[in-house]
Design an enzyme around this catalytic site. Structure first.
Site: not given
Length: 511
Positions: A375, A501
């Site tokens: 991440d 998005t």
């Protein structure tokens, strides 16, 4: 990588042509990679169906499946976020039964009812974007998929209903909206600032709604908020041309800082600048100009190369003369953004830099034991953790957060790289990532986030399946291997759709 016993052979495809996997305690089975792109597309469709079936069995009409405990969660106001987020992917995959189920659900949502705070940003990109995309697809290239036109029309009706519930957010002295809303009282959380991405990632969906309904109000609201980001004040909030701070004062519209990055919190503002130009180059040339400035400044001022791996390229962050040598999975949309901008504007330098960023993000995947990227990571030689020194020397980065929460950005940029260059290696990288996710995150009912991508099995599983698994990860994985179609990304100025998005494709404006 350990593979759940329930997975079918067609899905258990490998990173190389053949390999032995642990299977139970003692057996080893040899599995082969599907030989055709159609077979790989079908494997992705199977993964979608697996996740959808689990969601329908244990969670529908709630927002998310909890794929470890086989329950449900409602992090997006209980309106069925996974269903709405899955719509455009189900349309593209031609899953008629799934599409009709979602359309019937959307028809019955009451967007004025929730007991939880509503995020203007998340609700816009997932719900509003998902419904508008479904409408554009089912009114256009997928018009034969649904026979009941009233259900398709209901997507636009519900889009307007939702926007009418949310639009009070823009009722501020500047027009910069609040993000965290109480739709029952028309209240907010009392914030004094709003974020760059949160403010700058509304304009595509709200403008599209205006264009479809011939009601200019929605576009005006979002574009007024955007205007402060296009002409930033004070000038100190723009330390490099086109690159602006992260927070905007809701009362005045002025920036509250000059902290610059393409990371989460800032990312989709830059993404939408070029996508608005793709959507309508006549109305949004100024957006394109601002994106070009930001892209050129990012190349000049933010690109970074790890000491131990100078062949890799990442984007750093900047604040008040200091650079932060770290990045995020979220930031890996950047390669796709540069590639899209480069092909639309005929700028090979942007395409080339985008491909460098794509290579860097691919390295975060191929360096871990699970073959999934972390991440967040860093490459500051002064901050390498003692237990990662060997890893840093070889990989060029160290892991800050080893979690993987089913994010799509790396696969997204691989997809753009393949569509624009036509090179098979990028499609192979999409497949490698899908295989790794499918074998590491899959549960009996869906897909779970994992705690540590640098363990072969991903570490422990988090009991959460974000709705963007349906909207993004599985869509981009499928599109990379499926046939050309109107909704696919095209070279140059040939796009008839542009993705929001959340990976929901909306039809662009054509003369």
């Amino acid at each position: 990588m350990r593979v759940p016993l329930s997975l079918p052979i067609t899905v258990l495809s490998l990173l190389s042509s053949t390999v032995a996997y642990p299977y139970g305690e003692t057996e080893a089975v040899l599995l082969r990679e599907p030989e055709t792109n159609q077979a790989k597309a079908n494997a992705v469709k199977e993964a979608f169906q697996h996740a959808w079936d689990g969601y329908m069995k244990y969670a529908f009409p709630h927002d998310e499946l909890t794929p470890v405990s086989n329950g449900h969660a409602d992090s997006r106001n209980g309106w069925g976020a996974s269903a709405v987020d899955a719509l455009s992917t189900a349309v593209i995959m031609g899953k008629e039964d799934v599409v009709n189920t979602i359309l019937e659900h959307v028809r019955d949502i009451d967007f004025s009812e929730t007991s939880d705070t509503v995020s203007l940003f998340e609700t816009t990109i997932r719900y509003l974007g998902g419904m508008l995309s479904g409408y554009d697809l089912l009114q256009g290239p997928a018009k034969d998929l649904v026979s009941d036109q009233s259900l398709v029309d209901g997507l636009l009706t519900q889009s307007r209903n939702l926007a009418d519930v949310l639009k009070f957010a823009f009722n501020t002295p500047s027009g910069v909206p609040y993000n965290n809303l109480n739709i029952t009282s028309n209240g907010n959380d009392g914030a004094t600032t709003n974020g760059l991405a949160v403010t700058g990632t509304l304009v595509l969906e709200w403008t599209r709604l205006s264009d479809l309904t011939d009601d200019k109000e929605y576009a005006k609201l979002s574009q007024k908020a955007e205007s402060y980001l296009l002409s930033p004040k004070p000038s100190s909030s723009e330390p490099f041309p086109g690159l602006v701070g992260s927070s905007i004062n809701i009362k005045t519209g002025q920036f509250a800082d000059a902290s610059v990055s393409w990371n989460g919190g800032d990312d989709s503002f830059y993404e939408y600048l070029i996508k608005m130009y793709v959507y309508d180059p006549k109305r949004f040339a100024t957006y394109k100009d601002r994106w070009v400035l930001a892209a050129e400044s990012a190349i000049k001022h933010l690109q970074a190369h790890p000491e131990t791996r100078p062949d890799l390229t990442f984007l750093s962050s900047y604040n008040n003369g200091n650079y932060d040598l770290s990045s995020q999975h979220l930031t890996c949309f950047d390669g796709g953004s540069f590639i899209l901008g480069g092909t639309v504007l005929d700028r090979q330098d942007f395409i080339d830099f985008g491909l460098e960023l794509v290579n860097g993000c691919e390295a975060t995947y191929n360096s871990t034991l699970s073959k999934i990227g972390p991440d967040s990571w860093g490459w500051d030689p002064k901050r390498v953790p003692d237990d990662q020194k060997d890893f840093y020397e070889k990989a060029g980065f160290y892991i800050n957060s080893g979690a993987y929460v089913l994010r799509p950005e790396v696969i997204e940029s691989f997809y753009y790289a393949h569509r624009v260059t036509g090179k098979e290696i990028y499609r192979d990288w999409v497949w490698n990532a899908f295989v790794a996710i499918n074998s590491t995150c899959r549960t009996d009912s869906g897909f779970a986030a994992v705690s540590d991508v640098n363990q072969a099995n991903g570490g422990s599983k988090y009991d959460n399946q974000e709705s963007f698994l349906f909207a993004e990860v599985l869509k981009y994985s499928y599109l990379a291997h499926s046939e050309d179609a109107a909704w696919q990304v095209q070279k140059g100025d040939k796009n008839t759709f542009v993705f929001n998005t959340e990976a929901h494709p909306v039809r662009v404006v054509r003369d």
